[in-house]
Motif scaffolding. Structure first.
Motif, short mmCIF file in Angstrom:
data_model
loop_
_atom_site.label_atom_id
_atom_site.label_comp_id
_atom_site.label_asym_id
_atom_site.label_seq_id
_atom_site.Cartn_x
_atom_site.Cartn_y
_atom_site.Cartn_z
N GLY A 1 0.81 -1.22 0.00
CA GLY A 1 0.00 0.00 0.00
C GLY A 1 0.83 1.26 0.00
O GLY A 1 1.98 1.27 -0.46
N HIS A 2 0.26 2.32 0.55
CA HIS A 2 0.88 3.65 0.45
C HIS A 2 2.23 3.74 1.14
O HIS A 2 3.08 4.55 0.77
N SER A 3 2.46 2.94 2.21
CA SER A 3 3.71 3.07 2.97
C SER A 3 4.76 2.05 2.56
O SER A 3 5.87 2.07 3.08
N ALA A 4 4.42 1.15 1.64
CA ALA A 4 5.35 0.10 1.24
C ALA A 4 6.65 0.69 0.69
O ALA A 4 6.62 1.57 -0.17
N GLY A 5 7.75 0.21 1.20
CA GLY A 5 9.06 0.70 0.78
C GLY A 5 9.72 1.60 1.79
O GLY A 5 10.95 1.74 1.81
N GLY A 6 8.92 2.23 2.65
CA GLY A 6 9.49 3.15 3.63
C GLY A 6 10.33 2.45 4.68
O GLY A 6 11.49 2.80 4.90
N ALA B 1 16.03 7.10 0.90
CA ALA B 1 16.92 6.22 1.66
C ALA B 1 17.91 5.54 0.72
O ALA B 1 19.09 5.37 1.06
N VAL B 2 17.46 5.14 -0.45
CA VAL B 2 18.32 4.46 -1.42
C VAL B 2 19.44 5.37 -1.88
O VAL B 2 20.61 4.96 -1.98
N GLY C 1 22.14 -6.34 -3.51
CA GLY C 1 21.20 -7.42 -3.80
C GLY C 1 19.78 -7.02 -3.44
O GLY C 1 18.82 -7.32 -4.17
N MET C 2 19.64 -6.34 -2.29
CA MET C 2 18.32 -5.84 -1.88
C MET C 2 17.76 -4.89 -2.92
O MET C 2 16.57 -4.97 -3.30
N LEU C 3 18.61 -4.01 -3.40
CA LEU C 3 18.15 -2.99 -4.35
C LEU C 3 17.74 -3.62 -5.68
O LEU C 3 16.75 -3.20 -6.29
N ASP C 4 18.48 -4.62 -6.12
CA ASP C 4 18.15 -5.29 -7.37
C ASP C 4 16.73 -5.88 -7.32
O ASP C 4 16.01 -5.87 -8.32
N GLU C 5 16.34 -6.36 -6.14
CA GLU C 5 15.02 -6.97 -5.98
C GLU C 5 13.90 -5.94 -5.94
O GLU C 5 12.76 -6.25 -6.31
N ARG C 6 14.21 -4.73 -5.49
CA ARG C 6 13.15 -3.74 -5.23
C ARG C 6 13.20 -2.51 -6.14
O ARG C 6 12.42 -1.59 -5.94
N LEU D 1 3.87 7.82 -0.43
CA LEU D 1 4.83 8.23 0.59
C LEU D 1 5.92 7.17 0.76
O LEU D 1 7.10 7.50 0.92
N GLY D 2 5.52 5.89 0.73
CA GLY D 2 6.50 4.82 0.88
C GLY D 2 7.53 4.81 -0.23
O GLY D 2 8.72 4.60 0.01
N ALA D 3 7.07 5.04 -1.47
CA ALA D 3 7.99 5.05 -2.61
C ALA D 3 8.97 6.22 -2.51
O ALA D 3 10.17 6.07 -2.77
#
Length: 526
Positions: free
Chosen positions: A338-343, A389-390, A363-368, A381-383
């Motif tokens: 949802g809206h906060s996913a990724g935060g 952060a990335v 490796g984490m970044l390649d997946e997301r 907001l999460g995106a």
């Protein structure tokens, strides 16, 4: 004329009289006493009255029983017994549907929406809103307006901006047609939260302020508590800290009195993050994060993932990096779609980069990667939090190409008017400086860091004052090392030395030992 005021006493005497009293009369006054207790925030008293009424309610009066179950559910919800409340409401909803009492169906669905939403059951909350709307049809009523808002909010929480916007617009038109100030205030609040879900803080603050004014004039305290915390959060992320304090001073006790755990959690977070920014007092903030985690856990709030993130941030700032990593891992595990996913995931990535564990982080970044914001679109907001952060994590790892590519997206985030990143309250201008420096855009990076340094002192933002200095110094050292501007090399080194010595002094004052080490390592490069 004073029967309602005496309802509790009348109910008590009638109930004690047992079979001597008329059961219908006893039930009537018990229900009335429960209603008055609920309005007065005496939730235990309300529950007791409703339970007594249910014990006397004739079994063949299905409508009367359903109404009492609906009311008992409201008192249970205010006491934090959400699953018990939902059980009552489900039984009441089935009865009202069988009896074809559409308005009652809508009323119950509105109540059921909130515990489902706050506990993270977004799909269920959307289904219950649609169930109520199906019962009400196209009628022009307050109940339909509230259910439209519930559906719109659920769609926004799921990350569907356009669909949510359309439904909220329908609710606005209906509230205006009904000329109902309470409904209008409620629509404005939901509109404000909708903007907040997508990091549109300027729009959120504007709508929430109008909601506060409207709800206050309508004496709707329940929704006033929600509108107040929305104003506080929007103001916080816009860097308007002087506006936050008086708002949370009103919102927190109001949410406490109303027994609304969601509003209480958000008000407390706004207050504590503001205090952290102004004072830099990590010990005080740590105490808050423990209480916040306990509230989220005990109430079953969907915010529990971000509670772990906040606890992890204290560990990170305090130099307990292995513990911080564990907290962020738990936060990412509990994070909902949802809206906060990724935060929350973003802070796990950041901690992994600082560890440093480059292989794991990449490796984490390649997946997301596919979850990052898209240019020119309305993003959640999460995106946005994930992006910011990335960029920092990649800069920590010494990556250049990837954060440089993300620089235009960081500028889009800044264009929303947002000054402060969700979670660790990092200044967006500092993140922009990191991205610009990664691409060798030294002048732009310097401008971003100068802006961030000014903001850190004007807002004020105690933790960011040394952080911006450390990152600014790092950029100056990199520029001097590349020989991009050889004539300015010594000047860069001198300025970097001054920034780092100032940063180290504040880090030590705040109790951030790992950050002292990072700043001292940069001094060693000089």
């Amino acid at each position: 004329g004073a029967l309602e005021e005496q309802a509790a006493d009348l109910a008590h005497h009638l109930y004690q009289a047992g079979g001597v009293a008329d059961p219908q009369k006893t039930v009537r006054y018990l229900a009335l006493a429960g209603d008055r207790a609920l309005d007065a925030a005496a939730f235990e008293d309300a529950l007791r009255h409703y339970e007594s009424a249910l014990s006397l309610q004739p079994a063949d009066d299905r409508s009367g029983r359903a109404d009492l179950l609906y009311k008992r559910g409201r008192s249970l919800y205010r006491l934090g017994r959400w699953e018990d409340a939902l059980a009552d409401w489900r039984e009441a909803l089935d009865a009202f549907e069988e009896l074809d009492e559409a308005e009652a169906v809508g009323r119950v669905c509105v109540e059921m929406y909130f515990p489902l939403s706050w506990s993270g059951r977004s799909q269920k909350s959307l289904e219950i809103a649609r169930r109520g709307l199906a019962a009400l049809g196209e009628r022009t009523s307050a109940g339909r307006c509230r259910l439209l808002l519930a559906a719109g909010n659920a769609l926004g929480l799921s990350g569907d901006y356009d669909a949510a916007e359309g439904v909220i617009s329908q609710a606005m038109a209906l509230a205006q047609e009904l000329e109902d100030q309470r409904l209008l205030g409620l629509v404005l609040f939901v509109k404000a939260e909708h903007h907040w879900l997508f990091m549109q803080y300027r729009e959120a603050a504007d709508a929430a302020l109008r909601a506060v004014e409207t709800l206050r004039s309508a004496s709707d305290l329940q929704w006033l508590a929600y509108a107040l915390w929305t104003v506080a959060w929007a103001s916080l992320h816009l860097g308007r800290l002087d506006e936050v304090a008086p708002i949370v001073e009103e919102a927190e006790p109001l949410a406490t009195r109303l027994g609304d755990f969601g509003a209480l959690m958000m008000a407390r977070r706004g207050r504590s993050l503001r205090e952290l920014m102004v004072t830099g007092d990590l010990n005080r903030f740590e105490e808050f994060t423990k209480d916040d985690l306990e509230l989220s856990r005990s109430a079953g709030l969907v915010s529990i993932s971000s509670s772990y993130t906040l606890v992890g941030l204290v560990d990170f700032w305090s130099g307990r990096w292995p513990e911080a990593l564990e907290r962020f891992q738990e936060a990412a595990r509990l994070e909902r779609p949802g809206h906060s996913a990724g935060g929350d995931w973003g802070f796990l990535f950041l901690a992994t980069a600082y560890a440093p564990d480059k292989e794991a982080a990449m490796g984490m970044l390649d997946e997301r990667k596919g979850h990052l914001p898209r240019s020119g679109r309305t993003n959640t907001l999460g995106a946005w939090t994930m992006l910011l952060a990335v960029v920092e994590g990649l800069a920590v790892l010494g990556e250049r190409e990837e954060p440089a590519k993300l620089y235009p997206l960081v500028l889009e985030a800044i264009d929303t008017g947002t000054l402060i990143r969700w979670g660790d309250v990092r200044l967006l201008q500092a993140v922009a400086g990191m991205a610009a420096a990664a691409g060798g855009q030294w002048e732009k990076a310097g401008e971003h860091y100068e802006t961030a340094l000014r903001q850190a002192h004007e807002i004020p933002h105690k933790i960011e004052q040394p952080e911006v200095r450390r990152w600014y110094a790092r950029m100056l050292i990199e520029r001097a090392q590349t020989g991009a501007r050889p004539g300015d090399g010594p000047g860069d080194r001198d300025k970097a030395f001054r920034l780092l010595t100032e940063a180290i002094a504040v880090y030590r004052e705040l109790g951030m030992p790992k950050h002292v080490e990072m700043a001292e390592a940069l001094l060693g490069e000089l």
